[in-house]
Structure formats: structure tokens, C-alpha cells
Motif scaffolding. Structure first.
Motif, PDB file in Angstrom:
ATOM      1  N   ASP A 139      55.056  66.658   5.709  1.00  0.00           N
ATOM      2  CA  ASP A 139      54.656  65.532   5.519  1.00  0.00           C
ATOM      3  C   ASP A 139      55.628  64.752   4.436  1.00  0.00           C
ATOM      4  O   ASP A 139      55.619  63.602   4.461  1.00  0.00           O
ATOM      5  CB  ASP A 139      53.264  65.528   4.773  1.00  0.00           C
ATOM      6  CG  ASP A 139      52.085  65.920   5.982  1.00  0.00           C
ATOM      7  OD1 ASP A 139      52.172  65.776   7.139  1.00  0.00           O
ATOM      8  OD2 ASP A 139      51.362  66.907   5.525  1.00  0.00           O
ATOM      9  N   ALA A 140      56.232  65.640   3.970  1.00  0.00           N
ATOM     10  CA  ALA A 140      57.197  65.172   2.589  1.00  0.00           C
ATOM     11  C   ALA A 140      58.414  64.270   3.408  1.00  0.00           C
ATOM     12  O   ALA A 140      58.968  64.549   4.494  1.00  0.00           O
ATOM     13  CB  ALA A 140      57.845  66.245   1.933  1.00  0.00           C
ATOM     14  N   GLU A 141      58.875  63.314   2.380  1.00  0.00           N
ATOM     15  CA  GLU A 141      60.182  62.740   2.695  1.00  0.00           C
ATOM     16  C   GLU A 141      61.100  63.469   2.790  1.00  0.00           C
ATOM     17  O   GLU A 141      61.389  64.246   1.839  1.00  0.00           O
ATOM     18  CB  GLU A 141      60.165  61.430   2.185  1.00  0.00           C
ATOM     19  CG  GLU A 141      59.145  60.087   2.449  1.00  0.00           C
ATOM     20  CD  GLU A 141      59.601  59.675   4.121  1.00  0.00           C
ATOM     21  OE1 GLU A 141      60.678  59.561   4.293  1.00  0.00           O
ATOM     22  OE2 GLU A 141      58.380  59.508   4.802  1.00  0.00           O
ATOM     23  N   PRO A 142      62.103  63.395   3.612  1.00  0.00           N
ATOM     24  CA  PRO A 142      63.257  64.476   3.695  1.00  0.00           C
ATOM     25  C   PRO A 142      64.378  64.083   2.356  1.00  0.00           C
ATOM     26  O   PRO A 142      64.470  62.715   2.424  1.00  0.00           O
ATOM     27  CB  PRO A 142      63.942  64.530   5.005  1.00  0.00           C
ATOM     28  CG  PRO A 142      63.653  63.130   5.646  1.00  0.00           C
ATOM     29  CD  PRO A 142      62.518  62.723   4.840  1.00  0.00           C
ATOM     30  N   ARG A 143      64.979  64.889   2.047  1.00  0.00           N
ATOM     31  CA  ARG A 143      66.255  64.496   1.067  1.00  0.00           C
ATOM     32  C   ARG A 143      67.495  64.310   2.061  1.00  0.00           C
ATOM     33  O   ARG A 143      67.720  64.990   3.058  1.00  0.00           O
ATOM     34  CB  ARG A 143      66.430  65.563   0.215  1.00  0.00           C
ATOM     35  CG  ARG A 143      65.586  65.752  -1.034  1.00  0.00           C
ATOM     36  CD  ARG A 143      65.963  67.000  -1.552  1.00  0.00           C
ATOM     37  NE  ARG A 143      67.149  67.247  -2.175  1.00  0.00           N
ATOM     38  CZ  ARG A 143      67.717  66.675  -3.558  1.00  0.00           C
ATOM     39  NH1 ARG A 143      66.729  66.165  -4.249  1.00  0.00           N
ATOM     40  NH2 ARG A 143      68.927  66.915  -3.998  1.00  0.00           N
ATOM     41  N   VAL A 144      68.101  63.285   2.145  1.00  0.00           N
ATOM     42  CA  VAL A 144      69.195  62.840   3.100  1.00  0.00           C
ATOM     43  C   VAL A 144      70.514  62.761   2.029  1.00  0.00           C
ATOM     44  O   VAL A 144      70.473  62.041   0.940  1.00  0.00           O
ATOM     45  CB  VAL A 144      68.779  61.660   3.924  1.00  0.00           C
ATOM     46  CG1 VAL A 144      69.956  61.266   4.692  1.00  0.00           C
ATOM     47  CG2 VAL A 144      67.634  61.684   4.514  1.00  0.00           C
ATOM     48  N   ARG A 145      71.411  63.330   2.783  1.00  0.00           N
ATOM     49  CA  ARG A 145      72.827  63.392   2.057  1.00  0.00           C
ATOM     50  C   ARG A 145      74.071  63.281   3.098  1.00  0.00           C
ATOM     51  O   ARG A 145      73.960  63.517   4.385  1.00  0.00           O
ATOM     52  CB  ARG A 145      73.228  64.629   1.199  1.00  0.00           C
ATOM     53  CG  ARG A 145      72.099  65.033   0.179  1.00  0.00           C
ATOM     54  CD  ARG A 145      72.268  64.124  -1.251  1.00  0.00           C
ATOM     55  NE  ARG A 145      71.545  64.058  -2.292  1.00  0.00           N
ATOM     56  CZ  ARG A 145      70.229  63.348  -2.473  1.00  0.00           C
ATOM     57  NH1 ARG A 145      69.704  62.810  -1.417  1.00  0.00           N
ATOM     58  NH2 ARG A 145      69.623  63.750  -3.434  1.00  0.00           N
ATOM     59  N   TYR A 146      75.085  62.638   2.560  1.00  0.00           N
ATOM     60  CA  TYR A 146      76.167  62.404   3.772  1.00  0.00           C
ATOM     61  C   TYR A 146      77.616  62.773   2.840  1.00  0.00           C
ATOM     62  O   TYR A 146      77.778  62.661   1.903  1.00  0.00           O
ATOM     63  CB  TYR A 146      76.401  60.779   4.047  1.00  0.00           C
ATOM     64  CG  TYR A 146      77.380  60.404   4.766  1.00  0.00           C
ATOM     65  CD1 TYR A 146      77.589  60.915   6.228  1.00  0.00           C
ATOM     66  CD2 TYR A 146      78.383  59.788   4.239  1.00  0.00           C
ATOM     67  CE1 TYR A 146      78.806  60.534   6.709  1.00  0.00           C
ATOM     68  CE2 TYR A 146      79.692  59.365   4.798  1.00  0.00           C
ATOM     69  CZ  TYR A 146      79.752  59.622   5.837  1.00  0.00           C
ATOM     70  OH  TYR A 146      80.868  59.437   6.606  1.00  0.00           O
ATOM     71  N   CYS A 147      78.342  63.298   3.722  1.00  0.00           N
ATOM     72  CA  CYS A 147      79.711  63.651   3.279  1.00  0.00           C
ATOM     73  C   CYS A 147      80.824  63.399   4.475  1.00  0.00           C
ATOM     74  O   CYS A 147      80.479  63.700   5.784  1.00  0.00           O
ATOM     75  CB  CYS A 147      80.087  65.208   2.860  1.00  0.00           C
ATOM     76  SG  CYS A 147      81.621  65.654   2.506  1.00  0.00           S
ATOM     77  N   PRO A 148      81.668  62.741   4.253  1.00  0.00           N
ATOM     78  CA  PRO A 148      82.755  62.126   5.263  1.00  0.00           C
ATOM     79  C   PRO A 148      83.362  63.246   6.144  1.00  0.00           C
ATOM     80  O   PRO A 148      83.628  63.106   7.100  1.00  0.00           O
ATOM     81  CB  PRO A 148      83.492  61.211   4.533  1.00  0.00           C
ATOM     82  CG  PRO A 148      83.125  60.853   3.375  1.00  0.00           C
ATOM     83  CD  PRO A 148      82.045  62.064   2.743  1.00  0.00           C
ATOM     84  N   GLU A 149      83.848  64.245   5.201  1.00  0.00           N
ATOM     85  CA  GLU A 149      84.689  65.270   5.928  1.00  0.00           C
ATOM     86  C   GLU A 149      84.652  66.551   5.030  1.00  0.00           C
ATOM     87  O   GLU A 149      84.486  66.548   3.782  1.00  0.00           O
ATOM     88  CB  GLU A 149      85.845  64.827   6.243  1.00  0.00           C
ATOM     89  CG  GLU A 149      86.934  64.720   5.292  1.00  0.00           C
ATOM     90  CD  GLU A 149      88.320  64.486   5.818  1.00  0.00           C
ATOM     91  OE1 GLU A 149      89.222  65.205   5.862  1.00  0.00           O
ATOM     92  OE2 GLU A 149      88.562  63.256   6.447  1.00  0.00           O
ATOM     93  N   MET A 150      84.914  67.824   5.613  1.00  0.00           N
ATOM     94  CA  MET A 150      84.885  68.946   4.847  1.00  0.00           C
ATOM     95  C   MET A 150      85.827  69.997   5.819  1.00  0.00           C
ATOM     96  O   MET A 150      85.324  70.056   6.884  1.00  0.00           O
ATOM     97  CB  MET A 150      83.578  69.440   4.590  1.00  0.00           C
ATOM     98  CG  MET A 150      83.560  70.891   3.813  1.00  0.00           C
ATOM     99  SD  MET A 150      84.522  70.813   2.331  1.00  0.00           S
ATOM    100  CE  MET A 150      83.094  70.071   1.273  1.00  0.00           C
TER     101      MET A 150
END
Length: 234
Positions: free
Chosen positions: A212-223
Motif C-alpha cells: 500500500d505504501a508509496e515507493p521510494r524512487v531514485r535515478y542514476c544516469p550510469e554506473m
């Protein structure tokens, strides 16, 4: 010994807290859940794997393909890492090899990754869409879709924080093949992001309820990644 190197491009992390009891049924008995403040987590990592190749091989010989990983956090004794609940990829070759040699739960899928914006739009401000439709013969259809946009400056997670717990993982476990492998990469630099995510059938496929909880969202261009040769799981 390093066995594989590649670049993860346009990495989308989506993290959900989940109940420990249902998740324990989804992992092998040999592993224990690794929790943060008593909470278990699952994550989707959607990205393009670019120029996957043996160390020393030229980039021109590498393979490039999109992939959607669904994973959770586990430990074996003092060693911590990730356990893959499923891996969807557009590469039929990767699916066949990984399933046969390593017993990883790879599934063939139709995956598209699109980016909006113009040349004047900075990379960090562009909206991206990931769509994955699994049609592997051994499973029911499974879909994942996310539209997202970074909305803040990137930072390196503080050691000991939840962000650090969710991102900084340097080992994978594959009990089905009695193996484990170390992973090398620099610390993640992550942008917070806003997103519309549809992942219900990913949860259904492994017997988990959609949180039910909203997710945590993260982004990284490249690794840049290096994966070591697998070792026996003791």
C-alpha cells in the motif's frame, strides 16, 4: 577474479517496504532476510545493460539489452547482498545462458525504454518511460511500467542510511546453483524522482501482495560494474 564488466545506463530504482512473513516464503531456506529497522524491502531496478563483455574484451564485442530486475535483500551469516526474485530481459541469449548455467530466474520479455525532451533539456530533467511485458513460456504474462522524472539534485547515500542500505549492495546469492558472486562499483550517486509505477503483476508472480505504501524512487544516469566469477555458496 573479474568475470564480466558492463555499464548500467538510465538506472531506475523503485523500492517498497513489505511484510517479512510473506517475503520469507519467497526466498530459499538457506538465506535470511536482511532488514532495516525491522522492515524488509523489495526493489525493481530497470536499466539498459550496455557493452556487457569479458574483462579485456573490446567494447565493440559487448552485448547491449534492457533489463528489469526484481530483488530483495538477504544475508548469509555476516555476508549481505541481494536475491533475485525475477529478472526480465529482452535478450533471448542472456535468458538461455543465465537460466541454464546459473539457475537465475531470467525471463524473456519485450522491454522498451523511452526518453522525452529536446536537446535543450538537461539529461537529469527528462521524463523517461519503461515498459516490460514478460511472455516467457513458463510463466503467466507479467508487466512492469514506470514513467518517471528526476526532481532533485543527485547525492551519494550517507553510510548507514536507508538509501545506503537499499543501493549499496556488493554481492548476489543464487542458492539454486549453490553459488555467490561479488560485485564491484563506485558508490551510487542518486537523484530522487517522481514516478507513476505499475508493478502489480511482478508481485503476483512471486506470491506477494502489492504494498500500500508509496515507493521510494531514485535515478542514476550510469554506473560501471564488474562482476566476479561465482564461488561456491558455503
Amino acid at each position: 577474479m573479474r568475470a564480466l564488466r558492463f555499464t548500467w545506463r538510465d538506472c531506475l530504482f523503485v523500492h517498497w517496504p513489505v511484510g517479512t512473513a510473506p517475503l520469507e516464503n519467497a526466498i530459499p531456506d538457506s538465506l535470511a532476510l536482511h532488514t532495516y529497522d525491522g522492515r524488509a524491502w523489495v526493489s525493481v531496478l530497470a536499466s539498459t545493460i550496455e557493452n556487457a563483455r569479458l574483462p579485456g574484451a573490446p567494447r565493440a564485442l559487448g552485448m547491449t539489452f534492457p533489463q528489469v530486475n526484481f530483488r530483495t535483500y538477504v544475508r548469509l551469516g555476516d555476508a549481505t547482498g541481494v536475491y533475485f526474485l525475477s529478472l526480465d530481459t529482452a535478450s533471448r541469449l542472456v535468458t538461455r545462458v543465465a537460466r541454464r548455467l546459473y539457475h537465475l530466474p531470467y525471463f524473456h520479455a519485450d522491454i522498451s525504454i523511452e526518453t522525452d525532451g529536446t536537446d535543450e533539456t538537461s539529461n537529469a530533467e527528462r521524463t523517461r518511460r519503461v515498459r516490460s511485458h514478460r511472455f516467457h513460456p513458463e510463466t503467466l504474462p507479467v508487466e512492469f511500467e514506470a514513467t518517471y522524472r528526476p526532481n532533485a539534485t543527485a547525492t551519494v547515500p550517507e553510510p548507514g542510511s536507508l538509501a545506503d542500505f537499499l543501493a549499496e549492495r556488493y554481492r548476489l546469492f543464487v542458492p539454486q546453483a549453490e553459488m555467490t558472486a561479488r560485485v564491484e562499483h563506485d558508490p551510487w550517486t542518486l537523484h530522487p524522482a517522481e514516478a507513476d509505477v505499475r508493478a502489480g503483476s511482478l508481485f503476483d508472480a512471486v506470491g506477494l501482495s502489492v504494498p500500500d505504501a508509496e515507493p521510494r524512487v531514485r535515478y542514476c544516469p550510469e554506473m560501471e560494474f564488474h562482476v566476479h566469477a561465482p564461488k561456491r555458496l558455503d
